[in-house]
Design a protein around this motif. Structure first.
Motif, short mmCIF file in Angstrom:
data_model
loop_
_atom_site.label_atom_id
_atom_site.label_comp_id
_atom_site.label_asym_id
_atom_site.label_seq_id
_atom_site.Cartn_x
_atom_site.Cartn_y
_atom_site.Cartn_z
N CYS A 10 -36.03 -29.56 48.92
CA CYS A 10 -36.47 -28.36 48.30
C CYS A 10 -37.90 -27.60 48.59
O CYS A 10 -38.78 -28.35 48.85
N LEU A 30 -38.57 -30.38 39.99
CA LEU A 30 -37.56 -30.37 41.28
C LEU A 30 -37.34 -32.00 41.75
O LEU A 30 -36.47 -32.16 42.34
N TYR A 248 -36.63 -22.17 40.17
CA TYR A 248 -36.70 -23.54 40.57
C TYR A 248 -36.29 -24.41 39.42
O TYR A 248 -35.74 -25.45 39.08
N GLU A 252 -32.84 -26.74 38.97
CA GLU A 252 -32.64 -27.80 38.73
C GLU A 252 -31.90 -28.26 37.81
O GLU A 252 -30.89 -29.04 37.65
N SER A 256 -28.91 -30.61 38.71
CA SER A 256 -28.91 -32.09 38.18
C SER A 256 -27.78 -32.49 37.43
O SER A 256 -27.40 -33.74 37.49
#
Length: 259
Positions: A10, A30, A248, A252, A256
């Motif tokens: 990232c 992140l 971001y 995430e 995730s």
């Protein structure tokens, strides 16, 4: 096909002011999905906090870092200073790039990416770096034939592409044994797409994606995350270099659940 574990690298947005609060928030957010963090070096020609300093911050927070260094902004003496600083901080991974056109000042012509790699490879004979772990050095590659000297890098970052087919064609035509990471970027807005197209003429952002982003601010996040998963499932790359820009948190939250 690669048999190495798939890794998400990232990119961190480094600050243009002496404040690391937002950097720390990006790292903390992140770190749930990132295997490593890439820190740009005065990207888009703007002055930012040193990539080596931010890489050290990543490591202080328990992450793995890759500090980007460009040939545009430094002569050989400045480059050696950065390597000494990195060694002192324990930063041992770099991505060497040419560097975008600066917004102020001029380029230096003292270094090229190739000469930077050669300089790092010679450090094993330099007493100043005795006892220091060897640096790992990566290079960036456009979707065109990969020069022989770039094949000597420890890893390769392929340019951002919105076409999995184009990435797979390039990967098949340029076999290398080192890890290769495909570039994926979140398009944050219609204006962002226009700026990118103007700055990188061969980036080829699909018109359909630009239209979706114009009507839905999260469409770029969905498209980037879908691309990450397609690249992973192809088995052709060792990972993805993901540029989430200001999205971001949303990236995430989406990845995730999927990775």
């Amino acid at each position: 096909m690669t048999d190495r574990p798939f890794e998400l690298v990232c990119e961190i947005e480094p600050p243009t002011r002496p404040d690391l609060t937002r950097v720390r928030h990006q790292i903390g957010t992140l770190s749930q999905i990132a295997g490593s963090f890439l820190i740009p070096d005065n990207h888009i020609g703007r002055a930012t906090v040193s990539s080596v300093a931010v890489a050290h911050e990543v490591q202080a927070m328990g992450g793995r870092s890759i500090a980007c260094l460009n040939s545009r902004d430094r002569n050989l003496l400045g480059f050696r200073r950065d390597l000494l600083t990195a060694a002192a901080y324990g930063v041992d991974q770099f991505l060497f790039v040419y560097g975008d056109k600066p917004t102020t000042g001029n380029r230096t012509s003292d270094l090229t990416v190739r000469s930077m790699i050669d300089e790092v490879r010679s450090l094993s004979e330099d007493p100043a770096f005795a006892g220091c772990p060897a640096f790992r050095v990566g290079t960036a590659a456009g979707l065109r034939p990969l020069p022989a000297w770039k094949r000597a890098a420890d890893f390769v970052f392929a340019q951002v592409s919105f076409s999995l087919e184009a990435l797979l064609r390039w990967r098949e035509a340029n076999p290398v044994d080192v890890p290769v990471y495909a570039g994926v970027m979140v398009i944050a807005s219609e204006n962002h797409a226009r700026r990118l197209s103007a700055a990188i003429p061969d980036i080829d952002i699909p018109a359909e994606l630009v239209e979706r982003v114009a009507g839905d601010r999260l469409a770029g996040v969905e498209a980037a995350c879908e691309q990450v998963l397609r690249i992973r499932d192809s088995g052709a790359f060792d990972g993805v270099h993901l540029i989430s820009v200001a999205r971001y948190r949303e990236v995430e939250a989406r990845l995730s659940r999927a990775l």
